[in-house]
Design an enzyme around this catalytic site. Structure first.
Site, PDB file in Angstrom:
ATOM      1  N   THR A  69       0.795  -1.226   0.000  1.00 19.12           N
ATOM      2  CA  THR A  69       0.000   0.000   0.000  1.00 19.12           C
ATOM      3  C   THR A  69       0.824   1.271   0.000  1.00 19.12           C
ATOM      4  O   THR A  69       0.335   2.326  -0.389  1.00 19.12           O
ATOM      5  CB  THR A  69      -0.868   0.025   1.262  1.00 19.12           C
ATOM      6  OG1 THR A  69      -0.006  -0.201   2.381  1.00 19.12           O
ATOM      7  CG2 THR A  69      -1.928  -1.057   1.237  1.00 19.12           C
ATOM      8  N   LYS A  73       1.049  10.485  -3.880  1.00 18.55           N
ATOM      9  CA  LYS A  73       1.371   9.509  -4.914  1.00 18.55           C
ATOM     10  C   LYS A  73       0.808   8.119  -4.583  1.00 18.55           C
ATOM     11  O   LYS A  73       0.088   7.527  -5.379  1.00 18.55           O
ATOM     12  CB  LYS A  73       2.898   9.433  -5.019  1.00 18.55           C
ATOM     13  CG  LYS A  73       3.395   9.106  -6.377  1.00 18.55           C
ATOM     14  CD  LYS A  73       4.894   9.340  -6.435  1.00 18.55           C
ATOM     15  CE  LYS A  73       5.405   9.025  -7.821  1.00 18.55           C
ATOM     16  NZ  LYS A  73       6.799   9.439  -7.984  1.00 18.55           N
ATOM     17  N   GLU A 124      -9.304   0.543   0.690  1.00 14.95           N
ATOM     18  CA  GLU A 124     -10.452  -0.196   0.169  1.00 14.95           C
ATOM     19  C   GLU A 124     -11.496   0.645  -0.548  1.00 14.95           C
ATOM     20  O   GLU A 124     -12.214   0.139  -1.414  1.00 14.95           O
ATOM     21  CB  GLU A 124     -11.092  -0.992   1.318  1.00 14.95           C
ATOM     22  CG  GLU A 124     -10.158  -2.119   1.743  1.00 14.95           C
ATOM     23  CD  GLU A 124     -10.508  -2.756   3.079  1.00 14.95           C
ATOM     24  OE1 GLU A 124     -11.254  -3.722   3.075  1.00 14.95           O
ATOM     25  OE2 GLU A 124     -10.014  -2.290   4.119  1.00 14.95           O
TER      26      GLU A 124
HETATM   27 MO1  MOS Z   1      -8.849  -6.019   3.931  1.00 15.47          MO
HETATM   28  S1  MOS Z   1     -10.336  -7.111   3.023  1.00 15.47           S
HETATM   29  O1  MOS Z   1      -9.450  -5.733   5.481  1.00 15.47           O
HETATM   30  O2  MOS Z   1      -7.375  -6.780   3.817  1.00 15.47           O
END
Ligand code: MOS
Length: 704
Positions: A465, A599, A671
């Site tokens: 991430t 970014k 998410e």
């Molecule tokens: Mo996420 S579905 O809480 O990795």
């Protein structure tokens, strides 16, 4: 002080990843390593009648063969999500029943991978077979159990009154397909026992400290005798947070043979044994006054689980936060199929929930002849209608207005089938996005060294991430050092517990702890900047100034609801002759509170949108209706987008730091990007063609 937070800082781990020096779980080099290969059931319902392991045991290089006849020792963990959690409640090899196709029924260990795989195919297994149930249409649905302690059934107001007050009503059923996480890095584990009383696990893990406690319980060890090493994760999306059966079995087998043991799953193994997003069916009923004010929302959802664990896909969680409705009814049902255990997958619940809700809102807008952007603005809610709490910071309206402006929405023709280009139908669609702001406890150690570098350490990790990068950026800003001089170490249970990389909460949990630890370092030195602290360090003769800080939520969740918001605008081009669809334009506007790194945050949204385009148009795991075995089992049979399927995705952030939520003001971004995407596409398809498609994925046959 130089501003670092919020600018576009390059990935700290980028170079290591593209040059191949980032070490993933299966790549750790351990002397004396041996290899395991899983044996899996070729039927989906029944019982093992007999297993003949003699040929496998005699095969070259074979060290051990484990089956339900000789399961290695495993203790039952508490599995309460607090102290420990496993994905599948039934322990591997604990009985001779077959609950789903591809279920693990053995492990063959040999000196090389090839020899273990060869020997695994020499097992002779006889089954008593029963007809598996894999068709949700034939299943019996019952009330789903509570999710995270909250009943999934809910009602407020008076549904009958809401329906009779409505001048315009719509009711429709929307479905989603069984989807796979399909991470680039397959699930893999190396279990390395030191004697019988100390275990090191190399495994991709979204929850380092939780995994540590879980493995400790599984093997009757004190927590500190287990070490989890997971510096890099090649994609997880919810499928790498807790131990799966293959990992528990590998660690148990490794203990018995007292050799470091590695198991890497094939794509076929991944399909059955590492989770999926359940298919869903959702009925939505909306009623509104003629001028477009909602009078009632009803949302009924169905999802499926496996015979060996319970996981409801909580589709209705979004309903009380999206639109203001005086009368609201939620219901969630679940059925058991002979299929592997479903689990969390990027925006679990929110994603299918928003597919249905945002499609339904579009249908209502057409029925009312009101612009869908305007309809959404007219029905905004200022509070969480279930928890009765006001939203701490909400800029949903800005997302819609800024997006509409950027996209040129005002020029949208009001009729379907009016836009064309090069002989193709063009359509524009809009849908909202949402995801709750979540936060847990996290600890971080910060060290300032005499050479002017700082070292930030935490067990919390980066599943791709950008966590390494925002940790470095935060430390750089608080200490007043260039970001290049910050070294970050993550993903090792020897380091302070950094919480869970899930529920989009790693940023919200970890960054306040980084801020505190760095501030504490300066305080220890009685200095305002790192420069000043360095002078004092040299004078003091110490080697480093060091501090560990823990940050946790207080009681702010009693006063506010924390939620992120967004809007997607897209254009599709459709060739009806051949059913070919291309997504040609995309604008996403998001309110996520503080943007920590312009970014990587934009990249998270783009990744979510791409995954959503896959869900909308391609992704679907089929099971053979007769034998119940997955017939989609690799990256050729499980279709997801390639570069040519994806347009330039413009990402814009609006809003303000949500300082009621945490000292960083950041609600996280992992998410939300995937929510609403499939609805935006289906809504654009309706605008282009006049055809409303309510079943995902929208494959070419549905567009002909
Ligand atoms: Mo996420 S579905 O809480 O990795």
């Amino acid at each position: 002080m130089n501003k670092v937070i919020g600018t576009g800082v390059n990935r700290k781990d980028g170079r290591a990843k593209v040059t191949g020096t980032a070490t993933y779980a299966a790549e750790h080099q351990i002397p004396g390593l041996v290899h395991g290969y899983l044996v899996t059931a070729s039927i989906a319902n029944g019982q093992i009648k007999s297993i003949d392991t003699s040929a496998a045991e005699k095969a070259p290089g074979v060290i051990a063969v484990f089956t339900p006849k000789n399961p290695p020792k495993i203790f039952k963990p508490a599995n309460d999500f607090m102290s420990s959690k496993i994905y599948e409640e039934r322990l591997p090899l604990s009985d001779d029943k077959i609950y789903y196709g591809g279920q693990i029924i053995g492990l063959v260990v040999a000196d090389t991978f090839e020899r273990s795989r060869h020997a695994a195919h020499l097992l002779k297994i006889e089954y008593t077979t029963q007809q598996p149930l894999v068709d949700a249409k034939k299943a019996t649905f019952k009330d789903a159990p509570p999710l995270f302690g909250e009943e999934l059934k809910f009602e407020k107001g008076n549904i009958a009154a809401g329906n009779s007050a409505a001048q315009v009503k719509i009711a429709a059923t929307y479905t989603t397909a069984t989807e796979l996480h399909a991470p680039m890095e397959p699930h893999a584990i190396i279990a390395h026992w030191q004697d019988d009383n100390s275990l090191t696990i190399y495994e991709p893990s979204q929850w380092v400290a939780g995994s540590q406690r879980t493995y400790a319980q599984l093997f009757g060890l004190p927590t500190e005798r287990v070490r989890i090493v997971t510096p890099f994760i090649g994609g997880a999306f919810g499928s790498k947070a807790f131990p799966w059966p293959h990992a528990i079995l590998t660690a148990a087998a490794g203990r018995q043979i007292q050799r470091p043991l590695k198991v890497v799953l094939s794509r076929r193994h991944l399909t059955a044994n590492t989770g999926h997003r359940s298919e869903t069916e959702q009925l939505i009923r909306l009623g509104a006054t003629a001028d477009g004010k909602l009078t009632v929302i009803e949302h009924e959802a169905k999802s499926c689980t496996s015979p060996v664990d319970v996981f409801p896909e909580g589709c209705t969680g979004i309903t009380p936060v999206m639109y203001d409705a005086p009368n609201l009814r939620l219901k969630q049902d679940m059925a058991t199929l002979n299929i592997g255990t479903p689990t969390f997958m990027r925006a679990p619940g929110e994603n299918p929930g928003m597919w249905a809700m945002e499609s339904a809102i579009d249908e209502l807008a057409w029925a009312l002849k009101i612009d869908p952007v305007e309809l959404r603005l007219n029905n905004e809610t200022t509070e969480h209608q279930r928890h009765g709490l006001p939203f701490s910071a909400k800029h949903f309206a800005d997302c819609l207005r800024v997006g509409a402006d950027k996209f040129g929405w005002k020029d949208r023709p009001k009729q379907v089938r009016t836009l064309t280009r090069d002989g193709k139908l063009i359509g524009w669609g809009v849908a909202a996005a949402t995801f709750p702001g979540m936060r847990g406890q996290a600890s971080v150690k910060a060290r300032l060294l005499g050479d002017g570098t700082a070292h930030i350490l935490t067990a919390g990790n980066d599943m791709g991430t950008g966590a390494y990068t925002i940790v470095a950026a935060t430390a750089a800003e608080i200490l007043g050092l260039p970001v290049e001089q910050i070294r970050v170490e993550m993903g090792d249970s020897l380091l302070p517990d950094g919480g869970l990389a899930g529920g989009s909460q790693m940023t919200a949990s970890l960054i306040p702890a980084v801020m505190s630890a760095c501030a504490e370092v300066l305080k220890t030195a009685d200095a305002k900047t790192a420069q000043e602290a360095l002078t004092k360090l040299q004078q003091s003769g110490q080697s480093a100034f060091e501090a560990t800080a823990t940050s946790a939520p207080g009681d702010e969740a009693k006063k506010w609801a924390f939620q992120s918001w967004g809007a997607h605008f897209c254009e599709v081009s459709i060739d009806e002759e051949i059913g070919r669809l291309q997504v040609t334009r995309w604008v996403s506007v998001m309110d996520i509170g503080k943007v920590m790194n312009a970014k990587t945050a934009a990249s998270q949204i783009r990744g979510g949108v791409i995954m959503g385009i896959g869900q909308a148009l391609m992704e679907e795991c089929h099971l053979d209706p007769n034998i119940g075995y997955p017939v989609v089992y690799d990256l050729a049979t499980y279709h997801f987008p390639a570069h040519a399927d994806i347009p330039r995705i413009e990402v814009i952030f609006v809003g303000e730091p949500d300082l009621n939520f945490n000292p960083a003001g950041a609600r996280g971004v992992g998410e939300i990007g995937i929510t609403g995407v499939s609805a935006a596409i289906a809504n654009a398809i309706y605008h282009a063609t006049g055809k409303r498609i309510r079943d995902l994925p929208i494959t070419p046959d549905k567009l002909l």
